[in-house]
Design an enzyme around this catalytic site. Structure first.
Site, mmCIF file in Angstrom:
data_model
loop_
_atom_site.group_PDB
_atom_site.id
_atom_site.type_symbol
_atom_site.label_atom_id
_atom_site.label_comp_id
_atom_site.label_asym_id
_atom_site.label_seq_id
_atom_site.Cartn_x
_atom_site.Cartn_y
_atom_site.Cartn_z
ATOM 1 C CB SER A 40 -46.478 102.458 26.310
ATOM 2 O OG SER A 40 -47.537 101.706 26.849
ATOM 3 C CG HIS A 153 -51.878 102.647 23.068
ATOM 4 N ND1 HIS A 153 -52.408 102.054 24.186
ATOM 5 C CD2 HIS A 153 -50.621 102.143 22.964
ATOM 6 C CE1 HIS A 153 -51.522 101.248 24.730
ATOM 7 N NE2 HIS A 153 -50.421 101.298 24.012
ATOM 8 C CD GLU A 162 -54.319 101.673 28.520
ATOM 9 O OE1 GLU A 162 -54.984 101.100 29.404
ATOM 10 O OE2 GLU A 162 -53.288 101.204 28.012
ATOM 11 C CD GLU A 203 -54.787 99.251 24.760
ATOM 12 O OE1 GLU A 203 -55.539 99.725 25.638
ATOM 13 O OE2 GLU A 203 -53.682 98.733 25.020
ATOM 14 C CG ASP A 240 -52.033 102.937 31.755
ATOM 15 O OD1 ASP A 240 -51.170 103.678 32.278
ATOM 16 O OD2 ASP A 240 -51.739 101.937 31.083
ATOM 17 C CD GLU A 284 -52.078 100.220 33.811
ATOM 18 O OE1 GLU A 284 -53.274 99.853 33.774
ATOM 19 O OE2 GLU A 284 -51.257 99.927 32.923
ATOM 20 C CG ASP A 311 -48.016 98.502 32.697
ATOM 21 O OD1 ASP A 311 -47.286 97.507 32.582
ATOM 22 O OD2 ASP A 311 -48.549 99.054 31.702
ATOM 23 C CE LYS A 336 -49.427 95.927 29.858
ATOM 24 N NZ LYS A 336 -48.556 97.124 29.726
ATOM 25 C CG HIS A 364 -55.376 94.475 26.308
ATOM 26 N ND1 HIS A 364 -56.045 95.102 25.296
ATOM 27 C CD2 HIS A 364 -55.158 95.430 27.257
ATOM 28 C CE1 HIS A 364 -56.230 96.371 25.602
ATOM 29 N NE2 HIS A 364 -55.709 96.593 26.779
ATOM 30 C CE LYS A 387 -54.079 97.976 30.982
ATOM 31 N NZ LYS A 387 -53.479 99.308 30.848
HETATM 32 P P1 PGA Z 1 -48.803 98.507 25.865
HETATM 33 O O1 PGA Z 1 -49.912 99.333 26.616
HETATM 34 O O2 PGA Z 1 -49.332 97.156 25.591
HETATM 35 O O3 PGA Z 1 -48.552 99.327 24.622
HETATM 36 O O4 PGA Z 1 -47.602 98.480 26.782
HETATM 37 C C1 PGA Z 1 -50.688 98.818 27.648
HETATM 38 C C2 PGA Z 1 -50.412 99.516 28.966
HETATM 39 O O5 PGA Z 1 -49.546 100.412 29.061
HETATM 40 O O6 PGA Z 1 -51.043 99.163 29.951
HETATM 41 ZN ZN ZN Z 2 -50.068 100.552 31.433
#
Ligand code: PGA
Ligand code: ZN
Length: 426
Positions: A40, A153, A162, A203, A240, A284, A311, A336, A364, A387
């Site tokens: 995502s 996911h 999440e 995850e 999230d 998030e 994010d 990230k 991650h 996370k």
């Molecule tokens: P992604 O998901 O690594 O698939 O982008 C993690 C997030 O959205 O925080």
């Molecule tokens: Zn996110």
């Protein structure tokens, strides 16, 4: 002095190709770095370079990115010495020459950048976190464990991506991870007792089909209590929902459980209701990356009640983070590495956020590997929370294991962030 960089195509936790880079120094030190990969992704992320050759890995091969490191980058850096991460990463950025790292690929550049940080630490015989940032005392993070997976996911009917638990009432990281795992295992038996699947998503969190999105929070509350902890007091909840994925024609359209549409304000209402009803301390991407006006209203309404992490909207990009700070958007930045593509720029993003009293939440990607750099990064930056998935699957657990080693090594030179991470929101 760098002797050579050697890259190769390896695999991530979803079985997709990714880039590994290995750097060798003249003193004999060698080290590797591997790039993770998101599902995502934010629109403004640095570009992940994929071959697009449908005859290999359905177009997802990374041979072009690998060859860029083996030829062009190797030619430019071997035989040279760089006096800092900044100098090394700036060399990569200059070689790439694009604003979004699309020529060499952020996947190639990050693997090289990590390998450089690691080989520097090996050469100096210091831990990676100390190589990244020198401090007297380091903060051990609260592990925010993503125990129920949905959205992009998982193949279940849960829209939100999440549902995390934050075991903050602990004396140490070691005890905190134990609390989290106990809840994780309790949740498993609870779900199976209700007749739900206990298969896991990308995850490592459970991915059951539930009666509603809210049931995910309810069952986590039940698991916390059943494991012997007090929700809110010992363990809080973080979310999230990854709402950029739902943004369509100026609305949020839930794409799994129902086809229901929400306006920005209706979604803010929903978050407010949940924050009032449950011990949710962090939200998030409560709204999407292209909904800056909604984000502003959400921040004004909920910014004093929960950590509002950006994010997709910030993409770990210092320029965009600065715009967010100026506009009063959110109060926290998701960090990230591969969204921006080098270690140095990631550290710049953290510094900018922290200077402006924004929290940093180290993260991650949904496609991960055995590379544990983010464990050292969260300690180096004193960010207080990370996370890195759920209570199972080694590409997630490897980060927790590295944090256990770091805490042991630091001994009295570390403190567990615990409740202070969520001060004001508990
Ligand atoms: P992604 O998901 O690594 O698939 O982008 C993690 C997030 O959205 O925080
Ligand atoms: Zn996110």
């Amino acid at each position: 002095k760098i002797t050579a960089i050697k890259a190769r195509e390896v695999l991530d936790s979803r079985g997709n190709p990714t880039v590994e880079a290995e750097i060798q120094l003249a003193d004999g030190s060698t080290a590797r770095g591997i790039s993770p990969s998101g599902a995502s992704t934010g629109e403004k992320e640095a570009v992940e370079l994929r071959d697009g050759d449908k005859s290999r890995y359905q177009g997802k091969g990374v041979e072009i990115a690998v060859s860029g490191l083996n030829k062009e980058v190797n030619g430019a850096i071997s035989g040279r010495e760089f006096d800092s991460q900044e100098a090394f990463d700036k060399q990569l950025i200059e070689l790439d020459g694009t604003a979004n790292k699309s020529r060499l690929g952020a996947n190639a550049m990050l693997a090289a950048s990590i390998a450089y940080a690691r080989v520097s630490s090996v050469s100096k015989k210091i831990p990676l976190y100390r190589q990244l940032v020198q401090r007297d005392k380091y903060l051990m993070p609260v592990p925010c464990m993503n125990v129920i997976n949905g959205g992009r996911h998982a193949d279940n009917n849960v829209d939100f991506q999440e549902f995390m638990i934050a075991p903050h009432n602990a004396p140490s990281f070691k005890e905190s991870i134990r609390m989290g795992e106990e809840v994780f295992h309790t949740l498993k038996s609870l779900l199976s007792g209700k007749g739900y699947s206990t298969g896991v998503g990308d995850e490592g969190g459970f991915a059951p089909n539930l009666k509603s999105n809210e049931e995910a929070v309810e069952v986590i509350m039940e698991a916390i209590t059943k494991a012997g902890y007090k929700p809110g007091e010992d363990i809080s909840i973080c979310l999230d929902p990854a709402t950029s994925e739902m943004w369509k024609d100026g609305k949020y359209s839930l794409f799994k459980s129902t086809k229901q549409n929400y306006t920005s304000d209706q979604l803010i209402d929903l978050w407010e209701e949940w924050i009032n009803k449950y011990p949710i301390v962090l939200l998030e991407d409560g709204l999407g990356e292209n909904d800056w006006e909604g984000w502003k209203r959400m921040t004004d309404r909920l910014g004093s009640k929960a950590e509002l992490v950006g994010d997709d909207i910030f993409c770990t990009n210092p320029e965009i983070i600065q715009r967010g700070i100026d506009a009063g958007i959110g109060n926290s930045v998701l960090i990230k590495l591969n969204q921006i593509g080098t270690i140095w720029e990631t550290l710049q993003a953290v510094e900018l956020a922290q200077k402006n009293n924004y929290h940093c939440f180290i993260s991650h990607r949904s496609g991960e590997t055995e590379d544990t750099t983010i464990a050292d990064l969260v300690v180096a930056t004193n960010a207080g929370h990370i996370k890195t998935g759920s209570g199972c699957r080694s590409e997630r657990i490897s980060k927790f294991n590295q944090l256990l080693r770091i805490e042991e090594e630091l001994g009295a030179n570390s403190v567990f962030a615990g409740k202070s991470t969520f001060k004001g929101f508990l």
